[in-house]
Motif scaffolding. Structure first.
Motif, mmCIF file in Angstrom:
data_model
loop_
_atom_site.group_PDB
_atom_site.id
_atom_site.type_symbol
_atom_site.label_atom_id
_atom_site.label_comp_id
_atom_site.label_asym_id
_atom_site.label_seq_id
_atom_site.Cartn_x
_atom_site.Cartn_y
_atom_site.Cartn_z
ATOM 1 N N UNK A 74 8.638 6.979 -18.248
ATOM 2 C CA UNK A 74 8.306 7.997 -17.247
ATOM 3 C C UNK A 74 9.475 8.293 -16.303
ATOM 4 N N UNK A 75 10.633 7.697 -16.617
ATOM 5 C CA UNK A 75 11.841 7.888 -15.801
ATOM 6 C C UNK A 75 11.668 7.405 -14.368
ATOM 7 N N UNK A 76 10.854 6.367 -14.197
ATOM 8 C CA UNK A 76 10.648 5.816 -12.859
ATOM 9 C C UNK A 76 11.550 4.622 -12.574
ATOM 10 N N UNK A 77 12.153 4.075 -13.609
ATOM 11 C CA UNK A 77 13.201 3.071 -13.447
ATOM 12 C C UNK A 77 14.009 3.005 -14.734
ATOM 13 N N UNK A 78 15.155 2.289 -14.684
ATOM 14 C CA UNK A 78 15.990 2.091 -15.877
ATOM 15 C C UNK A 78 16.285 0.606 -16.024
ATOM 16 N N UNK A 79 16.665 0.221 -17.233
ATOM 17 C CA UNK A 79 16.981 -1.181 -17.487
ATOM 18 C C UNK A 79 18.160 -1.670 -16.650
ATOM 19 N N UNK A 80 19.106 -0.779 -16.393
ATOM 20 C CA UNK A 80 20.335 -1.186 -15.709
ATOM 21 C C UNK A 80 20.223 -1.185 -14.191
ATOM 22 N N UNK A 81 19.094 -0.739 -13.683
ATOM 23 C CA UNK A 81 18.962 -0.672 -12.228
ATOM 24 C C UNK A 81 18.892 -2.061 -11.608
ATOM 25 N N UNK A 82 19.534 -2.234 -10.456
ATOM 26 C CA UNK A 82 19.440 -3.519 -9.753
ATOM 27 C C UNK A 82 18.017 -3.759 -9.249
ATOM 28 N N UNK A 83 17.607 -4.997 -9.321
ATOM 29 C CA UNK A 83 16.303 -5.382 -8.787
ATOM 30 C C UNK A 83 16.225 -5.040 -7.295
ATOM 31 N N UNK A 84 17.351 -5.167 -6.621
ATOM 32 C CA UNK A 84 17.410 -4.920 -5.177
ATOM 33 C C UNK A 84 17.024 -3.484 -4.804
ATOM 34 N N UNK A 85 17.166 -2.549 -5.748
ATOM 35 C CA UNK A 85 16.737 -1.169 -5.497
ATOM 36 C C UNK A 85 15.264 -1.116 -5.104
ATOM 37 N N UNK A 86 14.472 -1.976 -5.710
ATOM 38 C CA UNK A 86 13.022 -1.961 -5.508
ATOM 39 C C UNK A 86 12.551 -3.073 -4.566
ATOM 40 N N UNK A 91 18.346 -11.046 -2.680
ATOM 41 C CA UNK A 91 19.718 -11.057 -2.185
ATOM 42 C C UNK A 91 20.808 -11.146 -3.255
ATOM 43 N N UNK A 92 20.497 -10.705 -4.483
ATOM 44 C CA UNK A 92 21.524 -10.636 -5.528
ATOM 45 C C UNK A 92 21.647 -9.187 -6.001
ATOM 46 N N UNK A 93 22.588 -8.428 -5.460
ATOM 47 C CA UNK A 93 22.660 -6.986 -5.738
ATOM 48 C C UNK A 93 23.036 -6.629 -7.169
ATOM 49 N N UNK A 94 23.592 -7.592 -7.924
ATOM 50 C CA UNK A 94 24.062 -7.268 -9.280
ATOM 51 C C UNK A 94 23.062 -7.614 -10.378
ATOM 52 N N UNK A 95 21.980 -8.293 -10.045
ATOM 53 C CA UNK A 95 20.991 -8.668 -11.062
ATOM 54 C C UNK A 95 20.114 -7.454 -11.378
ATOM 55 N N UNK A 96 19.958 -7.163 -12.680
ATOM 56 C CA UNK A 96 19.277 -5.950 -13.122
ATOM 57 C C UNK A 96 17.909 -6.250 -13.728
ATOM 58 N N UNK A 97 17.158 -5.180 -13.915
ATOM 59 C CA UNK A 97 15.857 -5.266 -14.590
ATOM 60 C C UNK A 97 16.033 -5.873 -15.984
ATOM 61 N N UNK A 98 17.026 -5.408 -16.723
ATOM 62 C CA UNK A 98 17.264 -5.905 -18.084
ATOM 63 C C UNK A 98 17.543 -7.404 -18.095
ATOM 64 N N UNK A 99 18.322 -7.873 -17.150
ATOM 65 C CA UNK A 99 18.646 -9.302 -17.117
ATOM 66 C C UNK A 99 17.415 -10.154 -16.835
ATOM 67 N N UNK A 100 16.505 -9.654 -16.005
ATOM 68 C CA UNK A 100 15.254 -10.393 -15.802
ATOM 69 C C UNK A 100 14.451 -10.442 -17.091
ATOM 70 N N UNK A 101 14.379 -9.326 -17.801
ATOM 71 C CA UNK A 101 13.621 -9.281 -19.052
ATOM 72 C C UNK A 101 14.213 -10.216 -20.107
ATOM 73 N N UNK A 102 15.546 -10.306 -20.151
ATOM 74 C CA UNK A 102 16.219 -11.118 -21.174
ATOM 75 C C UNK A 102 16.481 -12.551 -20.718
ATOM 76 N N UNK A 103 15.986 -12.918 -19.553
ATOM 77 C CA UNK A 103 16.141 -14.278 -19.031
ATOM 78 C C UNK A 103 17.611 -14.691 -18.939
#
Length: 339
Positions: A74-86, A91-103
């Motif tokens: 739905x284009x409401x987020x992307x895999x590469x977006x930082x978790x900090x956006x949401x 307090x880790x600005x470089x950690x992304x949605x994809x990295x959480x999914x892939x552990x």
């Protein structure tokens, strides 16, 4: 032979019971229910095909992963977006949605000290204060914490509670009518009880300690379901059953977009991973997940086959040899049942 193996496990008290579904394409090769459990009131209850199970970490791939895929589509987020956006207080600005999914975010596997059932702790505050154990994209550290964060990301993006969003937007259109967080009192009686606590078996209330402190709803655990609902889920992920909720190409990414042995949420068989507990015969890129209570799902995109194996193994405590059982069972299924 498969039936006999599971019945032997029950008779030898290696498992209290189980429900098993094996399917290839549209062909149901085996549906079986085995054994029994002791309910919260002390009565003995048979496990049947519609028995509800505490899915434990299967929640990660049955609820959290589809919800993230739906928001991406739905284009409401992307895999590469930082978790900090949401979650601005993360307090880790470089950690992304994809990295959480892939552990591979570098977050620790769990909180320290480990959460126990009688604890009173602020789980989210502790997660937000957690220190990484390595840099992102360096290694796989299977982490409950990352998946709990994803559940909170979903709530921030949608403005809905995580459980309401997945139940209305995913489970309902997929026909998974027995899959939900926080069972109603009458539904709890249909759930296989898990572990004994304070002299009674826990029945229909989440077993996972962190999810319990999060009011039964977390991106890592808390979901209850039955084998037939999970068969619908597997049919959808393998393209056997058609649906319009999430584009199929996004679901394919969950096992093709990998970091080491992790896809987007799933464990993926690369043909060389000695730690896999689903046997060695399955096609490369087969994928699945396990749950601490004794649950598992395994899917083969080449054979278009899947295995749903739900048990409440922790009914007998936490020393059950489930890895050995799963490996033998899934190898036997591949060799004896698949066409």
């Amino acid at each position: 032979m498969v039936d006999a193996y599971i019945n032997d496990l029950v008779n030898e008290k290696e498992l209290p019971g189980a429900v098993l579904i094996v399917q290839q394409q549209q062909n149901r090769l085996l549906t079986g229910s085995y054994g029994a459990y002791t309910a919260e009131d002390g009565s003995k209850q048979a496990i049947v095909n519609h028995t509800l199970f505490d899915l434990a970490s299967l929640t990660k791939v049955v609820a959290t992963v589809p919800a993230i895929l739906l928001l991406i589509s739905r284009n409401q987020l992307t895999l590469r977006e930082p978790v900090q956006t949401f979650l601005p207080t993360f307090h880790y600005p470089d950690i992304t949605i994809q990295q959480l999914l892939q552990h591979c975010s570098g977050l620790p596997a769990d909180l320290t000290p480990v959460v126990e059932r009688n604890h009173r702790r602020d789980i989210m505050q502790e997660i937000m204060a957690s220190e990484v154990v390595c840099q992102p994209n360096k290694q796989v550290v299977y982490s409950d914490l990352g998946m709990i964060l994803l559940g909170k990301v979903i709530e921030q993006v949608t403005g809905c509670s995580f459980n309401s969003f997945v139940e209305q937007e995913i489970f309902k259109p997929w026909g998974m009518h027995h899959t939900r967080f926080r069972l109603q009192e009458q539904q709890r009686r249909l759930a296989a009880s898990t572990e004994m606590f304070a002299g009674k078996f826990v029945q229909g209330i989440v077993h996972d300690e962190k999810a319990l402190l999060l009011d039964g709803v977390a991106g890592s655990a808390g979901l209850f379901s039955c084998a037939e609902d999970l068969a619908k889920y597997a049919e959808i992920f393998l393209g056997i059953r058609q649906q319009t909720v999430i584009p199929y190409e996004w679901m394919e990414l969950t096992y093709t977009k990998t970091f080491k042995n992790r896809g987007l949420g799933f464990e993926v068989w690369r043909g060389d991973d000695t730690s896999l507990c689903f046997g060695r015969r399955w096609s490369k890129n087969s994928f699945g997940h396990t749950g601490f209570t004794g649950t598992s799902i395994w899917m083969d995109p080449i054979q278009k086959a899947f295995v749903i194996f739900l048990t409440n193994a922790v009914h007998y405590g936490r020393n059950i040899k489930l890895r050995r059982i799963r490996e033998k069972l899934h190898t036997m299924i591949y060799e004896k049942l698949l066409i």
